[in-house]
Design an enzyme around this catalytic site. Structure first.
Site, PDB file in Angstrom:
ATOM      1  N   GLU A  46       0.860  -1.191   0.000  1.00  0.00           N
ATOM      2  CA  GLU A  46       0.000   0.000   0.000  1.00  0.00           C
ATOM      3  C   GLU A  46       0.893   1.235   0.000  1.00  0.00           C
ATOM      4  O   GLU A  46       2.110   1.123   0.214  1.00  0.00           O
ATOM      5  CB  GLU A  46      -0.939  -0.001   1.222  1.00  0.00           C
ATOM      6  CG  GLU A  46      -2.121  -0.936   1.052  1.00  0.00           C
ATOM      7  CD  GLU A  46      -3.047  -0.978   2.251  1.00  0.00           C
ATOM      8  OE1 GLU A  46      -2.712  -0.393   3.293  1.00  0.00           O
ATOM      9  OE2 GLU A  46      -4.104  -1.611   2.143  1.00  0.00           O
TER      10      GLU A  46
ATOM     11  N   HIS B 218      -9.124   9.828   3.169  1.00  0.00           N
ATOM     12  CA  HIS B 218      -8.738   8.742   2.253  1.00  0.00           C
ATOM     13  C   HIS B 218      -8.973   9.225   0.828  1.00  0.00           C
ATOM     14  O   HIS B 218     -10.007   9.816   0.532  1.00  0.00           O
ATOM     15  CB  HIS B 218      -9.579   7.495   2.539  1.00  0.00           C
ATOM     16  CG  HIS B 218      -9.011   6.244   1.932  1.00  0.00           C
ATOM     17  ND1 HIS B 218      -9.056   6.001   0.587  1.00  0.00           N
ATOM     18  CD2 HIS B 218      -8.381   5.192   2.486  1.00  0.00           C
ATOM     19  CE1 HIS B 218      -8.476   4.835   0.338  1.00  0.00           C
ATOM     20  NE2 HIS B 218      -8.058   4.327   1.480  1.00  0.00           N
TER      21      HIS B 218
HETATM   22  C1  SIN Z   1      -6.362   1.877   6.040  1.00  0.00           C
HETATM   23  O1  SIN Z   1      -7.007   2.905   6.172  1.00  0.00           O
HETATM   24  O2  SIN Z   1      -5.403   1.628   6.770  1.00  0.00           O
HETATM   25  C2  SIN Z   1      -6.656   0.912   4.961  1.00  0.00           C
HETATM   26  C3  SIN Z   1      -7.782   1.401   4.168  1.00  0.00           C
HETATM   27  C4  SIN Z   1      -7.668   0.906   2.782  1.00  0.00           C
HETATM   28  O3  SIN Z   1      -7.968  -0.261   2.560  1.00  0.00           O
HETATM   29  O4  SIN Z   1      -7.318   1.693   1.922  1.00  0.00           O
END
Ligand code: SIN
Length: 520
Positions: free
Chosen positions: A119, A236
């Protein structure tokens, strides 16, 4: 409405039933009777909706030191390094323990090896996931099974905590409204663990569930505990943007697996904003999206997965695939309209490394707490890990504290409530959410923050009294938390991590200080 009232006692109270609360309850149950109080059904928390996964340095290519470095870098200079070290060092053991309790993470190599994804802002593939994109749900399932098997743990669902019971500056219990029974109950205990999760619902656009109304922050503040870093709200970058559809999260893991961001003109834009492009830190990606939306006069950009193998996408993101299909978007064939949304609160109730607040008897863990591990900007997928590691630590510390305390007393307690039309409450809730999004959102200024503070002040009457009901108890907390975030954001004259001001675009003098609030 007829209201009955009563007084009971237990050894420990846990408020909240997400990952941090349940993990704390498991530790506390070794020391005495535990009551887990939750305002909805037990599974209704942000944990249940956490998709991407849990970050942990367990893969062959990873090391605890790399995880530490990435977390500190994302936190933009404001992390508590000692607590980050605890997080990344104790994380692997806590995850192995969770697996031994039955949590099933996705595997590869014929089921032999745990599968890790990448990520944004992670230098290694270190994100464990479950059922593709339902990691939080699997962790919650495993923890709830363990809690249900513990004879010492009892649950009160659909029970809303109004306030803490505080005597001589010490937390001694909670005043709870049991919605279905229409019963007001004073619950006394040796110690209280606050694990109520986040506050995304105070913003018009959020990935958080309906229950995330900032209750724990406001409860702790009213009780007199210190709150810190309240200006740091994480937005986000990618939530589904379809009119009338829920603002469903589109996991960052999608970009980790190769999804691209393009504007409404079909141009890929992230390489122009950051060398890591789509995998830049979240605050950078969110601001870049806002900038593209303004440039193209559009309400959204697109997330594009069409170049990825369709079978892989369906298997890797089954929940996202089926949810988008309900809104007639086949993510293997069409671009997904997305826009940023409030996602996570980095600040909260100040705690030490063991979840202890500055109020004896009160512990906090998970999103409501500020251990300082996220600094000014949380590294993706560190929140489930924090809930597990610091939930356990808070449980252990609260249990030890409780064992030193006399048996809890039991005294009747009164609660003030008044009548107010429900329509007005709903209207203020909606106006507050729009105000926070517009004036205290991704891009802020002294002017917008001043306006927000004045407007919220004008709604004081709705905060100070109302009918004993979930709508009022929530709006009361939302107004308190909205005010604290706005005041913290106004006080920080600089831009750091997720906090960005157009009138102070650089960090500013004294940026490394933390802003702390205490009632009075
Ligand atoms: C997160 O906020 O740590 C993960 C959220 C996502 O799946 O983007």
């Amino acid at each position: 409405m007829e209201i009955t009232s009563g007084t009971i006692s237990t050894d420990y109270i846990v408020i909240g039933s997400g990952v941090a609360g349940l993990r704390a309850a498991i530790e506390l149950s070794r020391a005495g009777k535990v009551l887990v109080i939750t305002k909805d059904r037990a599974t209704e928390s942000s944990t249940e909706y956490a998709q991407g996964g849990v970050a942990v340095a367990l893969s062959d290519e990873d090391e605890i030191g790399f995880h530490l470095k990435d977390t500190l870098a994302a936190g933009d200079g404001l992390c508590n390094e000692e607590n980050v070290r605890i997080l990344v060092t104790e994380g692997p053991e806590r995850i192995r323990e969770l697996i031994s309790w039955g949590a099933q993470f996705d595997r590869e190599g014929g089921g032999i090896k745990l599968a890790f994804t990448r990520e944004a802002a992670h230098s290694r593939r270190r994100i464990l996931h479950a059922n593709g994109d339902s990691t939080g749900r699997e962790i919650e399932r495993a923890l709830l099974a363990k809690v249900r098997a513990a004879a010492n743990i009892k649950k009160y669902d659909y029970s809303i905590t109004i306030d803490l019971i505080v005597n001589d500056g010490r937390a001694e219990g909670a005043l709870v409204w049991r919605e279905r029974e229409k019963k007001l109950t004073a619950i006394y205990a040796r110690a209280v663990v606050l694990a109520t999760g986040g506050l995304g619902q105070i913003f018009q656009r959020t990935t958080n569930p309906e229950v995330a109304t900032g209750d724990g922050f406001a409860i702790a503040y009213r009780a007199g505990a210190a709150l810190t870093d309240m200006e740091f709200v994480q937005f986000h970058p990618t939530s589904l943007y379809v009119p009338r559809a829920p603002q469903f999260l589109l996991s960052e893991a999608m970009r980790g697996e190769g999804a691209l961001l393009v504007n409404v003109r079909g141009e890929r834009f992230m390489p122009g904003y950051h060398p890591r492009a789509e995998l830049a830190p979240r605050d950078v990606v969110s601001r870049a999206i806002v900038s593209e939306m303004l440039k193209t006069r559009s309400e959204h950009v697109y997330l594009d997965l069409r170049h990825l193998d369709a079978g892989f996408v369906r298997n890797r993101f089954p929940r996202i695939y089926s949810t988008c299909l309900k809104f007639d978007i086949d993510i293997t064939e069409e671009m997904i309209p997305v826009s940023p949304a409030a996602h996570y609160m980095m600040g909260g109730v100040w705690t030490d490394r063991d979840g202890g607040t500055d109020m004896p008897g009160l512990y906090a863990a998970g999103e409501v707490a500020c251990t300082g591990v996220h600094g000014a900007n949380r590294l993706a997928s560190n929140s489930l890990l924090e809930g597990i590691v610091f939930g356990a630590r808070a449980g252990i510390a609260a249990a030890a504290y409780g064992l030193r305390r006399p048996a809890p007393r039991k005294e009747a307690i009164a609660c003030k409530a008044a009548d107010a039309p429900k329509d007005d409450l709903l209207k203020v809730r909606s106006q507050l959410r729009r105000l926070m999004w517009g004036d205290v959102g991704i891009i802020r200024s002294g002017e917008s923050l001043g306006r927000a503070i004045d407007t919220i002040d004008g709604w004081r009457e709705f905060r100070d009294s109302g009918p004993l009901s979930r709508p009022w108890l929530e709006i009361r907390n939302m107004l308190t938390v909205g005010e604290l975030i706005s005041k913290a954001a106004l006080a920080r004259k600089g831009s750091v991590g997720a906090h960005y001001r157009t009138d102070y675009k650089t960090r500013g003098r004294g940026w490394e200080r933390h802003i702390r609030f205490k009632r009075d």
